[in-house]
Design a protein around this motif. Structure first.
Motif, short mmCIF file in Angstrom:
data_model
loop_
_atom_site.label_atom_id
_atom_site.label_comp_id
_atom_site.label_asym_id
_atom_site.label_seq_id
_atom_site.Cartn_x
_atom_site.Cartn_y
_atom_site.Cartn_z
N PHE A 165 -37.70 18.92 -80.39
CA PHE A 165 -38.00 18.69 -78.98
C PHE A 165 -39.49 18.44 -78.75
N GLU A 169 -40.80 15.03 -77.13
CA GLU A 169 -41.71 15.08 -75.98
C GLU A 169 -42.94 14.21 -76.22
N VAL A 182 -30.66 23.18 -77.09
CA VAL A 182 -31.96 23.01 -76.47
C VAL A 182 -32.15 24.06 -75.38
N GLU A 186 -37.45 23.40 -72.71
CA GLU A 186 -37.49 22.15 -73.47
C GLU A 186 -36.81 21.03 -72.69
N LYS A 189 -39.28 19.84 -70.04
CA LYS A 189 -40.38 19.03 -70.59
C LYS A 189 -39.91 17.61 -70.93
#
Length: 535
Positions: A165, A169, A182, A186, A189
């Motif tokens: 993740f 990102e 997840v 996360e 974001k």
């Protein structure tokens, strides 16, 4: 949201969170009618790419439907010339050979993902050249065609699920590998950089399942152990079998090396939840078969391994906090009712734009890939059956339920309905207080339809048996459990099931015959389900 919430509330937020996404609908209302005339669904048309319709329905949530199987009816239906495409515009699609990046779980990345990459390359007639970093955590697969020309590259980074993740990102990874789901922060974001909710269908993909066996010698009399006791033994807090009521003997702990994905699974599901670490006195090996053999020949030994490595050792049952006993088997792992099991995920920001990333993802989620999942010592998602007799322990446990959570007549009806049937490993699970199927359940609906279309099942009777957790009243939960079974049937019809292909009954059994304890959210999640029985 408790199970006692009323049906109107349930209808407002169904299969994939219609409350959250209805405001983002891209078009007007349409009707999608199955070409065989057996099923139709109305809702807002969110997307159409000539292959699939994405529709937002107030009764079924967001669904992707095969355009070849449905007719679009209404003034808001798109023509091919004005189709609302969800994939990248031609100018956004990379031209020529490209490199993609896959990041995350070492459990998935160690053996399974390289095997999938290799099989995908073979399926597309590409040759791979592999370059491994000095620490072994990064691998580059260079692809070339039959003519030797560069066909791009796949970079594989195996530094743990959290990095999946983090790299997504940073926009340096197109596919994330995770041996856990997840987390909320996360998700936020990734949404903030434009990837949307990565828990939605089309972004969260279940690749396979993982399950571990706790092993002892056949000469060891122990049959079952509670999870907390197992954690204490492997941490060194319990050091002698006499401490748990067995014949005296110093416990010898065996375990895989710390680099092993098997150890990572055991650590995350058994040791860490009890705030323990593996005892430094454990004898460790990178060879799972060797460890299993050590345990089998040591009356005082105990170890753990993937289900493929039981060999001559004895696998223990796991006892839950409420006394429910879970025997280890591929079936109980496929139903996710065995406590030391988990899902293996791939995450994307919707359908990847890069053709290699898109092709690899499609291959990884295909039926053919499940063979590779199994060969990599994980649990595939191919349906299998179990007898009624194999389910009697949890049915017997259900007979001990408190009066408020039990109905004798309904229990008699359930046992009568399934006594001569076999249970299918496909099990559909739901959010609290709703009949919202999770992403694995949506994929399992397609698998079940394909199975029922085979000659083996053409004359069978199928029971979709709905259940609930113990939140709310028994009567309301009975209604909710029936709605869940009906929701599964609706999704199956949306995936091409015809009433001419199977005889299907739907029933709700409220809180009966639980498969897990109702004292934790995880346990209640397992009990919010629809089972499939074949007769």
């Amino acid at each position: 949201m408790p199970d006692r919430n009323n049906a109107a509330r349930i209808l407002a937020c169904t299969i994939v969170g219609i409350c959250a996404c209805a405001a983002n609908a891209l078009s007007g209302e349409v009707t999608l009618r199955a070409k065989n005339g057996d099923f139709e669904i109305k809702g807002e048309l969110a997307a159409y790419d000539q292959n699939k319709y994405t529709i937002l329905s107030t009764s079924l949530g967001s669904m992707s439907l095969d355009a070849s199987r449905f007719d679009c009816i209404g003034s808001n239906c798109p023509s091919d010339a004005v189709a609302m495409r969800t994939e990248a515009a031609p100018s956004d699609v990379p031209a020529g050979p490209t490199s993609i990046s896959i990041s995350g779980s070492n459990t998935i990345g160690n053996q399974l993902m390289p095997s999938l990459i290799d099989a995908y390359a073979q399926s597309t007639s590409k040759t791979l050249t592999k370059v491994v970093s000095p620490d072994g955590l990064d691998v580059e697969f260079k692809m070339s065609g039959k003519d030797g020309k560069d066909e791009g590259a796949i970079a594989l980074h195996r530094h743990g699920s959290a990095t999946a993740f983090a790299d997504m990102e940073k926009k340096v990874s197109q596919i994330g590998m995770a041996s856990r789901r997840v987390k909320d922060d996360e998700v936020q974001k990734l949404a903030a950089i434009g990837l949307g909710d990565v828990r939605r269908p089309g972004s969260e993909h279940v690749l396979g399942l993982d399950g571990l066996l706790v092993l002892v010698s056949p000469q060891n009399p122990v049959v079952s152990l509670p999870m907390e006791t197992i954690a204490k033994i492997f941490s060194g807090e319990i050091t002698d079998w006499s401490q748990i009521g067995q014949p005296a003997g110093k416990i010898d702990v065996y375990a895989p090396t710390k680099e092993s994905g098997t150890f990572d699974t055991f650590e995350s599901l058994v040791l860490k939840p009890h705030k323990f670490e593996l005892t430094p006195n454990a004898k460790r090996t990178a060879n799972h078969a060797e460890q299993s053999d050590w345990v089998a020949h040591d009356r005082n030994g105990i170890g753990f391994a993937g289900i493929a490595y039981q060999r001559n050792a004895k696998a223990l049952n796991i006892v839950s906090t409420c006394g429910l006993i879970a025997p280890p088997s591929t079936f109980s792992i496929k139903t996710e009712e065995y406590p030391i099991s988990r899902r293996l995920f791939l995450y994307t920001g919707g359908e990847p734009r890069d053709p290699v990333a898109r092709g690899l993802l499609e291959f990884a989620l295909s039926h053919d890939a499940q063979r590779i999942v199994k060969q990599s010592d994980f649990i595939d998602q191919v349906p299998e059956t179990a007898s009624y007799e194999s389910q009697t322990s949890r049915i017997a446990f259900g007979l001990n339920a408190a009066p408020l959570n039990f109905d004798e007549n309904l229990m008699n009806a359930f046992t009568s309905d399934v006594r001569s049937a076999q249970r299918l490993s496909v099990t559909f699970r739901f959010q609290s207080g709703s009949y919202e199927l999770d992403n694995k359940a949506l994929a399992d609906a397609k698998r079940l339809v394909e199975l029922l279309q085979s000659d083996t099942y053409k004359d069978k009777t199928v029971l979709l048996a709905g259940f609930a957790d113990t939140k709310g009243t028994f009567s309301i939960n009975r209604s909710l459990s029936l709605h869940r079974a009906q929701a599964v049937l609706a999704v199956m019809k949306a995936n091409g099931l015809s009433h001419r292909q199977a005889k299907i009954a739907v029933k709700g059994y409220s809180e009966l015959a639980p498969v897990s304890c109702n004292d934790t959210e995880e346990g209640m999640q397992l009990n919010r389900r629809v089972e499939v029985w074949i007769n």
